[in-house]
Structure formats: structure tokens, C-alpha cells
Design an enzyme around this catalytic site. Structure first.
Site, PDB file in Angstrom:
ATOM      1  N   ILE A 137       0.828  -1.362   0.045  1.00 15.87           N
ATOM      2  CA  ILE A 137      -0.159   0.013  -0.020  1.00 15.87           C
ATOM      3  C   ILE A 137       0.964   1.349  -0.056  1.00 15.87           C
ATOM      4  O   ILE A 137       0.239   2.568   0.099  1.00 15.87           O
ATOM      5  CB  ILE A 137      -1.044  -0.165   1.255  1.00 15.87           C
ATOM      6  CG1 ILE A 137      -0.180  -0.009   2.487  1.00 15.87           C
ATOM      7  CG2 ILE A 137      -2.102  -1.157   1.141  1.00 15.87           C
ATOM      8  CD1 ILE A 137      -1.199   0.224   3.749  1.00 15.87           C
ATOM      9  N   ASP A 138       2.151   1.129   0.000  1.00 18.30           N
ATOM     10  CA  ASP A 138       3.008   2.283   0.018  1.00 18.30           C
ATOM     11  C   ASP A 138       3.152   2.627  -1.517  1.00 18.30           C
ATOM     12  O   ASP A 138       2.400   2.253  -2.523  1.00 18.30           O
ATOM     13  CB  ASP A 138       4.343   1.862   0.311  1.00 18.30           C
ATOM     14  CG  ASP A 138       5.091   0.558  -0.240  1.00 18.30           C
ATOM     15  OD1 ASP A 138       5.173   0.673  -1.314  1.00 18.30           O
ATOM     16  OD2 ASP A 138       5.378  -0.233   0.294  1.00 18.30           O
ATOM     17  N   HIS A 153      -4.661  -3.637  -2.673  1.00 18.24           N
ATOM     18  CA  HIS A 153      -5.021  -3.348  -1.398  1.00 18.24           C
ATOM     19  C   HIS A 153      -5.152  -1.761  -1.015  1.00 18.24           C
ATOM     20  O   HIS A 153      -5.249  -1.382   0.067  1.00 18.24           O
ATOM     21  CB  HIS A 153      -4.011  -4.153  -0.443  1.00 18.24           C
ATOM     22  CG  HIS A 153      -4.202  -5.667  -0.354  1.00 18.24           C
ATOM     23  ND1 HIS A 153      -3.281  -6.428  -0.178  1.00 18.24           N
ATOM     24  CD2 HIS A 153      -5.243  -6.388  -0.881  1.00 18.24           C
ATOM     25  CE1 HIS A 153      -3.570  -7.681   0.098  1.00 18.24           C
ATOM     26  NE2 HIS A 153      -4.725  -7.652  -0.523  1.00 18.24           N
ATOM     27  N   CYS A 161     -13.238   9.807   2.348  1.00 16.86           N
ATOM     28  CA  CYS A 161     -14.124  10.485   3.323  1.00 16.86           C
ATOM     29  C   CYS A 161     -15.393   9.381   3.645  1.00 16.86           C
ATOM     30  O   CYS A 161     -15.803   8.743   2.622  1.00 16.86           O
ATOM     31  CB  CYS A 161     -14.767  11.639   2.857  1.00 16.86           C
ATOM     32  SG  CYS A 161     -15.996  12.142   3.695  1.00 16.86           S
ATOM     33  N   CYS A 164     -18.734  11.219   2.428  1.00 20.26           N
ATOM     34  CA  CYS A 164     -19.099  11.694   0.925  1.00 20.26           C
ATOM     35  C   CYS A 164     -18.522  10.846   0.076  1.00 20.26           C
ATOM     36  O   CYS A 164     -18.676  10.487  -1.043  1.00 20.26           O
ATOM     37  CB  CYS A 164     -18.711  13.022   0.909  1.00 20.26           C
ATOM     38  SG  CYS A 164     -17.033  13.353   0.441  1.00 20.26           S
ATOM     39  N   THR A 245       6.167 -11.962  -1.172  1.00 22.65           N
ATOM     40  CA  THR A 245       4.867 -12.133  -0.536  1.00 22.65           C
ATOM     41  C   THR A 245       4.797 -13.659   0.008  1.00 22.65           C
ATOM     42  O   THR A 245       5.232 -14.618  -0.487  1.00 22.65           O
ATOM     43  CB  THR A 245       3.573 -12.111  -1.665  1.00 22.65           C
ATOM     44  OG1 THR A 245       2.435 -12.297  -1.036  1.00 22.65           O
ATOM     45  CG2 THR A 245       3.730 -12.871  -2.676  1.00 22.65           C
ATOM     46  N   ASN A 270      11.590 -15.132  -2.926  1.00 22.55           N
ATOM     47  CA  ASN A 270      11.060 -15.036  -1.652  1.00 22.55           C
ATOM     48  C   ASN A 270      12.132 -15.418  -0.779  1.00 22.55           C
ATOM     49  O   ASN A 270      13.096 -16.304  -1.141  1.00 22.55           O
ATOM     50  CB  ASN A 270       9.793 -15.605  -1.162  1.00 22.55           C
ATOM     51  CG  ASN A 270       9.099 -15.088  -0.218  1.00 22.55           C
ATOM     52  OD1 ASN A 270       9.651 -14.274   0.528  1.00 22.55           O
ATOM     53  ND2 ASN A 270       7.886 -15.476   0.006  1.00 22.55           N
ATOM     54  N   CYS A 288      14.875 -10.214  -2.222  1.00 19.81           N
ATOM     55  CA  CYS A 288      14.330 -10.006  -3.561  1.00 19.81           C
ATOM     56  C   CYS A 288      15.512  -8.815  -4.420  1.00 19.81           C
ATOM     57  O   CYS A 288      15.752  -9.051  -5.487  1.00 19.81           O
ATOM     58  CB  CYS A 288      13.065  -9.204  -3.616  1.00 19.81           C
ATOM     59  SG  CYS A 288      11.720 -10.488  -2.762  1.00 19.81           S
TER      60      CYS A 288
END
Length: 304
Positions: A137-138, A153, A161, A164, A245, A270, A288
Site C-alpha cells: 500500500i506504499d 489493497h 471520506c 461523501c 509475498t 522470496n 528480492c
């Protein structure tokens, strides 16, 4: 359609499981670690899908949800990343994500991030394609220069928000004055208990609703538009790499095995064997940032 073959994909729920999948997606055989053989396959691939996880960013210093970072203060990280936790204690959850935001904002792309971005740019000039399907998520794939990135993700550098629904890019540091210097993971640090009206708020006129990180919490449904794009890439790729992962967070954990079920070569990079390693053609063990750059480097057959 590949993803809709399984109920977990149809629901698109983000769940974590240490349960090893029963039965064989393909005729399981021990994956091989012959880099020269992988490189031959790589040289012929036209549409490459690279599935990345938190391990790629961990090499940049971004904490994962497991191992030594399994807990934030006295809570399991995974238990804070839920809609229920945000509803009950938005201040605590915002402290947790503020800590992760600040960490990510101060990190640089790893050697793996850079190798992927360089490979995409190089192959594009040859009429070949690379897509990154990431669970991270970075923003490090973007910082490295990757252009074709599907974030299954969500994005920690975006807010949404709860009133809204407006989504916006937000890289402010701190994200709001009340969170300045907050979020320490030290178990002896008490919750800041920031009033809800002092937490990040929507900037849309006549709204001012509470903001949340625009990420997919555990138990929430993944974005159907993103999943549709992922499905298309899974159906068309002729080589897949699964990088950094643990292969225990669904539905993303099934992306590689589903591609392998088409007979497409899948290579896993990995630190250790994962619950899905047996379904893949290749497995390259180690950091990696060490194993991936030579795998994606220009092949002797390429015309630059």
C-alpha cells in the site's frame, strides 16, 4: 473467468489464512532454481505479470504485518487494520497508519523496485509489457518509475471520506496537526485518544467528514474495477513472477497459482518457501533485491 472460479474471488474479501491449500492446481512438482533456464523463458515472454508483496518494501525498511512488526504497541497489526477497529477506535487506528505513512514517506525504492521499473521501461521499447500487481500500500513502485501498477489493497498515500466517499492523494506530513509526533509503536506509549473532530477531515465543501486511509482493511471487499483489470492481466500474461509475498493473504495469494493453472511459467522470489511454492515452476530463495535484478536484466537476445 479465472477469478470468478472461486467464491473467495467472487466476494473479493481480503482475508489472511495460514491454511495451506488442499489439492493441486497443477501437477505439483518441486520448483527449480535454474536461473539460466528462467532467463530463456523471460527472453521469450511478451506480457509479464509481476505480483509483489510486502517483502519488496520490507527491503526498503517499510514494516510488514508479520515477524517483528506483528504487533504495534500491544495490538496485533492485523487486528488494527479492520473496519471494526476503525469504527471503535479511529484515533488508535489513525495513529497506527500515521506511523506507517511516516515510515513509508521517508523510504526509498529497493533494488527490487528499481529492477522492476527498469525492466518495464526497457521492454516497453521492444513492444513487450510488464504489469505490477501489488499488495503493498506504499508508493515505492511509483517512486521507482513503474507506470503500469495495479494496487489491489489500496494506497496509503490516499484518503477516503467515510461520509461523501471522496478519494484524494494525500502525502502531507503530518496528515493533520493532532497526529504530529504520534504513532510510536513502543508498547509503553499510551494511546493519544485524539478527539474525532481533530482527526483528518474531508476538505470537500459542506462535508468535513472523517477521513480514513484509502486501503482495503481485512474483511473488506477489494475494488471490483481493480480485480477486473487483474483478471484480464492474469488471462493474457505468458510469464508471471511472484515477488516478496508470504502467499497467505487472499485473494491475492491465489493469483500465482491461478496463472500456473493455465500452464504459464510462474517464478517465485522470496526469502523462504511459501504455502504456494509447490505450484510454481521456479523458486529463487534470498532477498528480492539480490535475486530479482539479475533475473530481469537485459537478455543477450534483446535488441536495445
Amino acid at each position: 473467468m479465472l477469478l470468478r472460479n472461486r467464491a473467495v474471488f467472487a466476494r473479493g474479501l481480503r482475508i489472511c489464512s495460514t491454511h495451506v491449500m488442499k489439492g493441486s492446481v497443477v501437477d505439483a512438482a518441486r520448483p527449480i532454481s535454474d536461473m539460466s533456464e528462467f532467463r530463456k523463458v523471460f527472453s521469450n515472454a511478451k506480457h509479464i505479470a509481476i505480483i509483489t508483496g510486502a517483502g519488496v518494501s520490507a527491503e526498503s525498511g517499510v514494516p510488514t504485518f508479520r515477524g517483528e512488526n506483528e504487533k504495534w504497541r500491544k495490538w496485533l497489526s492485523q487486528d488494527l487494520a479492520t473496519p471494526e477497529a476503525f469504527s471503535r477506535t479511529p484515533s488508535r487506528v489513525w495513529e497506527f497508519y500515521h506511523y506507517r505513512r511516516e515510515m513509508a514517506l521517508n523510504k526509498k525504492p529497493s533494488a527490487a523496485h528499481l529492477a522492476i521499473a527498469e525492466c518495464e521501461a526497457r521492454l516497453r521499447k521492444q513492444g513487450r509489457s510488464v504489469v505490477v500487481i501489488t499488495q503493498s500500500i506504499d508508493d515505492l513502485h511509483r517512486q521507482a518509475g513503474s507506470k503500469h501498477v495495479l494496487k489491489v489493497h489500496g494506497n496509503l498515500m490516499e484518503t477516503r471520506c467515510v461520509s461523501c466517499g471522496h478519494v484524494t492523494v494525500n502525502r502531507r506530513s503530518p496528515i493533520c496537526p493532532a497526529l504530529k509526533d504520534k504513532g510510536s509503536p513502543d508498547p509503553d506509549v499510551a494511546d493519544a485518544q485524539i478527539p474525532v473532530d481533530k482527526l483528518p477531515r474531508c476538505g470537500e465543501s459542506d462535508c468535513r467528514g472523517l477521513l480514513r486511509p484509502n486501503v482495503v482493511f481485512f474483511g473488506e471487499t477489494l475494488d471490483s474495477h481493480i480485480l477486473t483489470k487483474v483478471e484480464k492481466e492474469m488471462e493474457t500474461c505468458d510469464l508471471c513472477l511472484v515477488v516478496g509475498t508470504s502467499s497467505i493473504v487472499y485473494p491475492a495469494a491465489m493469483f500465482g497459482p491461478q496463472i500456473a493453472s493455465r500452464g504459464v511459467p510462474v517464478a517465485e522470489f522470496n526469502m523462504q518457501i511459501t504455502p504456494k511454492s509447490e505450484y510454481f515452476t521456479y523458486h529463487f530463495q534470498g532477498p528480492c533485491g539480490t535475486t530479482l535484478p539479475p533475473a530481469l536484466a537485459p537478455h543477450e537476445s534483446e535488441v536495445i
